[in-house]
Design an enzyme around this catalytic site. Structure first.
Site, PDB file in Angstrom:
ATOM      1  N   ARG A 167      -4.375  31.630 -23.206  1.00 32.14           N
ATOM      2  CA  ARG A 167      -4.216  31.617 -24.657  1.00 32.14           C
ATOM      3  C   ARG A 167      -4.079  30.161 -25.071  1.00 32.14           C
ATOM      4  O   ARG A 167      -3.319  29.405 -24.458  1.00 32.14           O
ATOM      5  CB  ARG A 167      -2.950  32.384 -25.043  1.00 32.14           C
ATOM      6  CG  ARG A 167      -2.609  32.290 -26.534  1.00 32.14           C
ATOM      7  CD  ARG A 167      -1.210  32.833 -26.823  1.00 32.14           C
ATOM      8  NE  ARG A 167      -1.048  34.200 -26.420  1.00 32.14           N
ATOM      9  CZ  ARG A 167       0.100  34.704 -25.939  1.00 32.14           C
ATOM     10  NH1 ARG A 167       1.168  33.935 -25.801  1.00 32.14           N
ATOM     11  NH2 ARG A 167       0.172  35.973 -25.586  1.00 32.14           N
ATOM     12  N   ASP A 221       3.708  33.488 -21.163  1.00 29.21           N
ATOM     13  CA  ASP A 221       3.847  32.589 -22.316  1.00 29.21           C
ATOM     14  C   ASP A 221       4.278  31.203 -21.840  1.00 29.21           C
ATOM     15  O   ASP A 221       4.874  31.060 -20.769  1.00 29.21           O
ATOM     16  CB  ASP A 221       4.923  33.120 -23.282  1.00 29.21           C
ATOM     17  CG  ASP A 221       4.438  34.296 -24.125  1.00 29.21           C
ATOM     18  OD1 ASP A 221       3.267  34.681 -24.008  1.00 29.21           O
ATOM     19  OD2 ASP A 221       5.254  34.831 -24.898  1.00 29.21           O
ATOM     20  N   ARG A 260      17.842  31.271 -33.057  1.00 31.14           N
ATOM     21  CA  ARG A 260      17.702  30.139 -32.127  1.00 31.14           C
ATOM     22  C   ARG A 260      16.393  29.400 -32.353  1.00 31.14           C
ATOM     23  O   ARG A 260      16.344  28.182 -32.428  1.00 31.14           O
ATOM     24  CB  ARG A 260      17.722  30.667 -30.684  1.00 31.14           C
ATOM     25  CG  ARG A 260      18.997  30.379 -29.945  1.00 31.14           C
ATOM     26  CD  ARG A 260      18.902  30.521 -28.450  1.00 31.14           C
ATOM     27  NE  ARG A 260      18.057  31.552 -27.915  1.00 31.14           N
ATOM     28  CZ  ARG A 260      18.435  32.811 -27.683  1.00 31.14           C
ATOM     29  NH1 ARG A 260      19.656  33.204 -27.980  1.00 31.14           N
ATOM     30  NH2 ARG A 260      17.596  33.676 -27.161  1.00 31.14           N
ATOM     31  N   THR A 279      -4.259  31.347 -33.385  1.00 31.04           N
ATOM     32  CA  THR A 279      -3.900  30.505 -34.531  1.00 31.04           C
ATOM     33  C   THR A 279      -4.023  31.310 -35.825  1.00 31.04           C
ATOM     34  O   THR A 279      -4.818  32.243 -35.911  1.00 31.04           O
ATOM     35  CB  THR A 279      -4.799  29.245 -34.622  1.00 31.04           C
ATOM     36  OG1 THR A 279      -4.360  28.460 -35.749  1.00 31.04           O
ATOM     37  CG2 THR A 279      -6.270  29.574 -34.789  1.00 31.04           C
TER      38      THR A 279
END
Ligand code: FDA
Length: 299
Positions: free
Chosen positions: A176, A126, A281, A218
């Protein structure tokens, strides 16, 4: 006005007992254990959907903890294989030790990719905030030289991204593409939705023509309509892309539409005991998410 509303929502959420927040978060988080997460993956697979799982958490500051998270991910690869699930793994660099130093991160990353390779599975790195974009891309390109079992993420809101995609020299580039979730300054990022979407399509067009594999991540229906037109215009083969969505986010029939078109759809399934701190957070960091969550809950 919207940002004031989102701030109020966040303040309210942080005042609520954790058990109440769990009622809301349960829609987006697949519980706390491997068992609950893998049960969600199984039910997604039964609906014809692929999955990627992520243990919630980031910014680990302790070497033992970073190693423990890495070995938990290694166990997950075993459990995915044992249960014959269609599921890969997504990790956040700072969750497996990036804050402790690049070498610590690379060692753990290597262990995960080796494990993914033994099962012909896959690891997605990621993308976190722009503070670590360079390090993440560097680690990805380094790992890519040894294995095709790894991909990363690029964020369409950063000015630099098209160049970043062009600069990865590999026949196996697999990324991605998302808009980007962190709050970034206007010096380095596009701030308005229309121009982020334009950049998204520009990057995607480049990736399709360069024959890269793209995870199109998306939930934006207007953007998806344009992506469908682009796929048609360039006659892109369905084995060069997949659509990706976050677990629990409503898609107004678009998941079914993707499946009818025989396009692969992968659901990102986050889980883990740190779900509360992590969610709070992230809500504080990017208050717009609070608005989405509330909107979706009352749909
Ligand atoms: P947009 O922000 O315009 O949202 C469209 C609609 O989707 C909203 O109106 C809302 O209804 C719904 N929605 C979107 N996000 C939601 C949420 N979190 N909760 C509830 N509803 C939501 N970012 C990043 O910086 N690094 C990463 O590695 C990843 N990884 C990633 C994986 C996958 C599979 C997805 C789908 C997204 C990410 N992201 C990410 C997050 C991404 O960058 C982006 O912030 C969100 O997907 C929202 O952008 P959309 O493209 O969905 O459009």
């Amino acid at each position: 006005m919207i940002s004031i509303l989102n701030s109020v929502i966040i303040k309210t959420i942080t005042l609520l007992p954790k058990a109440i927040v769990q009622l809301f978060a349960g829609k987006y988080v697949a519980g706390e254990s491997h068992k609950t997460a893998l049960a969600v993956v199984k039910s997604l697979n039964d609906q014809g959907l692929s999955a990627t799982i992520d243990i919630l958490g980031e910014h680990v500051q302790d070497i033992t903890e970073a190693k423990q998270i890495t070995s938990e991910y290694i166990d997950l690869y075993d459990e995915i294989a044992e249960n014959q699930l269609d599921c890969n793994i997504s990790i956040k660099p700072s969750h497996i030790g990036l804050d402790l130093g690049e070498n610590q991160f690379l060692d753990n990353l290597q262990l995960l990719i080796d494990k993914a390779m033994t099962y012909e599975n896959f690891l997605r790195i990621d993308m976190e905030s722009s503070l670590v974009t360079d390090t993440t891309i560097k680690a990805y390109t380094q790992m890519l030289k040894r294995s095709k079992a790894v991909g990363t993420v690029f964020q369409a809101y950063l000015f630099r991204t098209l160049d970043d995609v062009k600069n990865v020299q590999s026949d196996h580039l697999n990324f991605r593409l998302c808009k980007g979730i962190y709050k970034e300054s206007e010096d380095i990022s596009i701030q308005d939705r229309k121009h982020i979407n334009e950049n998204y399509l520009k990057i995607l067009r480049y990736a399709f023509t360069a024959n890269n594999y793209v995870g199109i991540a998306t939930h934006d229906i207007d953007l998806l309509k344009n992506i469908y037109s682009l796929i048609e215009e360039l006659n892109v083969s369905p084995d060069k892309f997949e659509f990706q969505v976050l677990y629990g986010v409503p898609m107004s029939g678009w998941i079914e539409k993707h499946l009818e078109n025989r396009y692969k759809v992968r659901v990102y399934v986050p889980f883990g005991p740190d779900w509360y701190n992590y969610s709070i957070r992230r809500l504080k960091e990017n208050p717009n998410i609070a608005g989405y969550v509330i909107k979706n809950l009352f749909r």
